[in-house]
Design a protein around this motif. Sequence first.
Motif, PDB file in Angstrom:
ATOM      1  N   PHE A  12       0.843  -1.192   0.000  1.00  0.00           N
ATOM      2  CA  PHE A  12       0.000   0.000   0.000  1.00  0.00           C
ATOM      3  C   PHE A  12       0.877   1.239   0.000  1.00  0.00           C
ATOM      4  O   PHE A  12       2.057   1.192   0.356  1.00  0.00           O
ATOM      5  CB  PHE A  12      -0.953   0.004   1.198  1.00  0.00           C
ATOM      6  CG  PHE A  12      -0.265   0.009   2.545  1.00  0.00           C
ATOM      7  CD1 PHE A  12       0.089   1.191   3.175  1.00  0.00           C
ATOM      8  CD2 PHE A  12       0.008  -1.181   3.199  1.00  0.00           C
ATOM      9  CE1 PHE A  12       0.699   1.199   4.416  1.00  0.00           C
ATOM     10  CE2 PHE A  12       0.615  -1.197   4.451  1.00  0.00           C
ATOM     11  CZ  PHE A  12       0.960   0.005   5.057  1.00  0.00           C
ATOM     12  N   LEU A  30      -3.364   9.780   3.617  1.00  0.00           N
ATOM     13  CA  LEU A  30      -4.222   8.914   2.814  1.00  0.00           C
ATOM     14  C   LEU A  30      -3.450   7.622   2.557  1.00  0.00           C
ATOM     15  O   LEU A  30      -2.334   7.655   2.033  1.00  0.00           O
ATOM     16  CB  LEU A  30      -4.564   9.598   1.493  1.00  0.00           C
ATOM     17  CG  LEU A  30      -5.195   8.721   0.400  1.00  0.00           C
ATOM     18  CD1 LEU A  30      -6.539   8.154   0.840  1.00  0.00           C
ATOM     19  CD2 LEU A  30      -5.339   9.518  -0.900  1.00  0.00           C
ATOM     20  N   THR A  31      -4.032   6.504   2.936  1.00  0.00           N
ATOM     21  CA  THR A  31      -3.410   5.207   2.707  1.00  0.00           C
ATOM     22  C   THR A  31      -4.230   4.442   1.679  1.00  0.00           C
ATOM     23  O   THR A  31      -5.420   4.194   1.881  1.00  0.00           O
ATOM     24  CB  THR A  31      -3.315   4.410   4.021  1.00  0.00           C
ATOM     25  OG1 THR A  31      -2.563   5.173   4.973  1.00  0.00           O
ATOM     26  CG2 THR A  31      -2.612   3.084   3.805  1.00  0.00           C
ATOM     27  N   LEU A  32      -3.581   4.097   0.575  1.00  0.00           N
ATOM     28  CA  LEU A  32      -4.254   3.437  -0.551  1.00  0.00           C
ATOM     29  C   LEU A  32      -3.695   2.035  -0.754  1.00  0.00           C
ATOM     30  O   LEU A  32      -2.484   1.878  -0.957  1.00  0.00           O
ATOM     31  CB  LEU A  32      -4.049   4.249  -1.832  1.00  0.00           C
ATOM     32  CG  LEU A  32      -4.753   5.606  -1.916  1.00  0.00           C
ATOM     33  CD1 LEU A  32      -4.196   6.403  -3.083  1.00  0.00           C
ATOM     34  CD2 LEU A  32      -6.252   5.417  -2.062  1.00  0.00           C
ATOM     35  N   SER A  37      -9.192   0.880  -8.301  1.00  0.00           N
ATOM     36  CA  SER A  37     -10.301   1.736  -7.882  1.00  0.00           C
ATOM     37  C   SER A  37     -11.552   1.299  -8.640  1.00  0.00           C
ATOM     38  O   SER A  37     -11.456   0.645  -9.689  1.00  0.00           O
ATOM     39  CB  SER A  37      -9.970   3.195  -8.201  1.00  0.00           C
ATOM     40  OG  SER A  37      -8.871   3.627  -7.440  1.00  0.00           O
ATOM     41  N   LEU A  39     -12.423   2.317  -4.630  1.00  0.00           N
ATOM     42  CA  LEU A  39     -12.194   1.689  -3.337  1.00  0.00           C
ATOM     43  C   LEU A  39     -13.176   2.235  -2.299  1.00  0.00           C
ATOM     44  O   LEU A  39     -13.694   3.340  -2.441  1.00  0.00           O
ATOM     45  CB  LEU A  39     -10.774   1.992  -2.855  1.00  0.00           C
ATOM     46  CG  LEU A  39      -9.613   1.487  -3.698  1.00  0.00           C
ATOM     47  CD1 LEU A  39      -8.348   2.241  -3.337  1.00  0.00           C
ATOM     48  CD2 LEU A  39      -9.425  -0.004  -3.471  1.00  0.00           C
ATOM     49  N   VAL A  41     -13.380   3.852   1.292  1.00  0.00           N
ATOM     50  CA  VAL A  41     -12.431   4.616   2.103  1.00  0.00           C
ATOM     51  C   VAL A  41     -13.056   4.914   3.457  1.00  0.00           C
ATOM     52  O   VAL A  41     -14.254   5.208   3.556  1.00  0.00           O
ATOM     53  CB  VAL A  41     -11.999   5.931   1.398  1.00  0.00           C
ATOM     54  CG1 VAL A  41     -13.177   6.868   1.170  1.00  0.00           C
ATOM     55  CG2 VAL A  41     -10.889   6.627   2.174  1.00  0.00           C
ATOM     56  N   SER A  73      -5.766  -1.476   5.035  1.00  0.00           N
ATOM     57  CA  SER A  73      -5.218  -1.455   3.675  1.00  0.00           C
ATOM     58  C   SER A  73      -4.869  -2.858   3.209  1.00  0.00           C
ATOM     59  O   SER A  73      -4.998  -3.193   2.031  1.00  0.00           O
ATOM     60  CB  SER A  73      -3.982  -0.554   3.611  1.00  0.00           C
ATOM     61  OG  SER A  73      -2.873  -1.178   4.229  1.00  0.00           O
ATOM     62  N   ALA A  78      -9.148   1.607   1.700  1.00  0.00           N
ATOM     63  CA  ALA A  78      -8.397   2.854   1.848  1.00  0.00           C
ATOM     64  C   ALA A  78      -8.805   3.563   3.141  1.00  0.00           C
ATOM     65  O   ALA A  78      -9.911   3.355   3.649  1.00  0.00           O
ATOM     66  CB  ALA A  78      -8.654   3.765   0.652  1.00  0.00           C
ATOM     67  N   ARG A 121     -12.007   8.163  -6.922  1.00  0.00           N
ATOM     68  CA  ARG A 121     -11.297   6.927  -6.591  1.00  0.00           C
ATOM     69  C   ARG A 121     -12.071   6.079  -5.591  1.00  0.00           C
ATOM     70  O   ARG A 121     -11.759   4.901  -5.400  1.00  0.00           O
ATOM     71  CB  ARG A 121      -9.913   7.246  -6.008  1.00  0.00           C
ATOM     72  CG  ARG A 121      -8.926   7.819  -7.001  1.00  0.00           C
ATOM     73  CD  ARG A 121      -7.630   8.233  -6.317  1.00  0.00           C
ATOM     74  NE  ARG A 121      -7.828   9.326  -5.366  1.00  0.00           N
ATOM     75  CZ  ARG A 121      -6.849   9.869  -4.643  1.00  0.00           C
ATOM     76  NH1 ARG A 121      -5.611   9.388  -4.745  1.00  0.00           N
ATOM     77  NH2 ARG A 121      -7.106  10.860  -3.814  1.00  0.00           N
ATOM     78  N   PHE A 122     -13.094   6.687  -4.967  1.00  0.00           N
ATOM     79  CA  PHE A 122     -13.780   6.019  -3.862  1.00  0.00           C
ATOM     80  C   PHE A 122     -15.247   5.772  -4.178  1.00  0.00           C
ATOM     81  O   PHE A 122     -15.967   6.669  -4.621  1.00  0.00           O
ATOM     82  CB  PHE A 122     -13.647   6.849  -2.587  1.00  0.00           C
ATOM     83  CG  PHE A 122     -12.222   7.180  -2.241  1.00  0.00           C
ATOM     84  CD1 PHE A 122     -11.270   6.168  -2.138  1.00  0.00           C
ATOM     85  CD2 PHE A 122     -11.813   8.486  -2.054  1.00  0.00           C
ATOM     86  CE1 PHE A 122      -9.947   6.460  -1.840  1.00  0.00           C
ATOM     87  CE2 PHE A 122     -10.496   8.786  -1.759  1.00  0.00           C
ATOM     88  CZ  PHE A 122      -9.555   7.769  -1.653  1.00  0.00           C
TER      89      PHE A 122
END
Length: 304
Positions: A12, A30-32, A37, A39, A41, A73, A78, A121-122
């Motif tokens: 991640f 922000l941890t991805l 995507s 994702l 969150v 993660s 996320a 992305r979310f």
Amino acid sequence: MLNAHAQGTATFNSQDIELDTERGLLKGTLTLPNTPSPLKVVLIISGSGPTDRNGNNPFARNNSLQLLAHGLSDKGIATVRYDKRGVAESKAAAVTEENLRFEDYIIDAELWIRKLKKDNRFSHVLVLGHSEGSLIGMVAARKANADAFISVAGAGQPANQIIRQQLQQQPIMVSLAAAPILAKLEAGETVAEVPPMLLSLFRPSVQPYLLSWFQYDPRQEIKHLQVRSLIVQGDQDLQVPFSEAELLAAAADKSELVIIKGMNHVLKEVPTDRASNIASYSKPTLPLASELIPVISEFIKQLR
């Protein structure tokens, strides 16, 4: 800044994220997960006092919220965790103690939710509040239309009732001196003269914040949520008994209650003795309670 980490079998990335408010810049992480995507969150809101995005404060470093973000993660979820207004890297956005209100934290959380909801992305934005962050999170989740809410070690009673219970456990001279002050604050009045032994709790500069905080009943707030809620509590929590979680669950129709055996207030798995429990508050490498990540991630994955 972008940092790559290995966590279990997943990789991640953690990167800086900012929220520009009318009263200063709030900073977070922000941890991805390294998965496609869109994702889900989770906005993670820390507890009371000078607690930073990682769950640490000047008195104890346990990395509980950082470990939580990294663990989620690893499950493909996320997270965003942030330093509250006036704390750590968000210190420049501080409000003077005399002017700080509980609503300030709610508004900030609400702005974070709205920011994440605009990010393509979310697919889903959830809110997870730890300790005092639970009440902040449930109000903000309703106002900003989050997709779900997770309370971890959150209180089920208004703050004034919890303070009263804590004072009853103090020496009689302390509880007797505090009683009339608390009664006036509950009536919406400030108190100019506070005995020195009670200044840390009731100093005049913090009383406006207490007045604003007392107005919120967690049971009423979670009752008004129209989305699913997960209520998580450890049975070794020295600060918040699991009866508080039961109060929240009883008030929320769309809730699921999970009591995690061996978990304390900073989400670590500890023995039953008090000394080991307290020592864990300053052990950043001690892992989270083993059930915590599976319980939360399973709840999140069920969202459609």
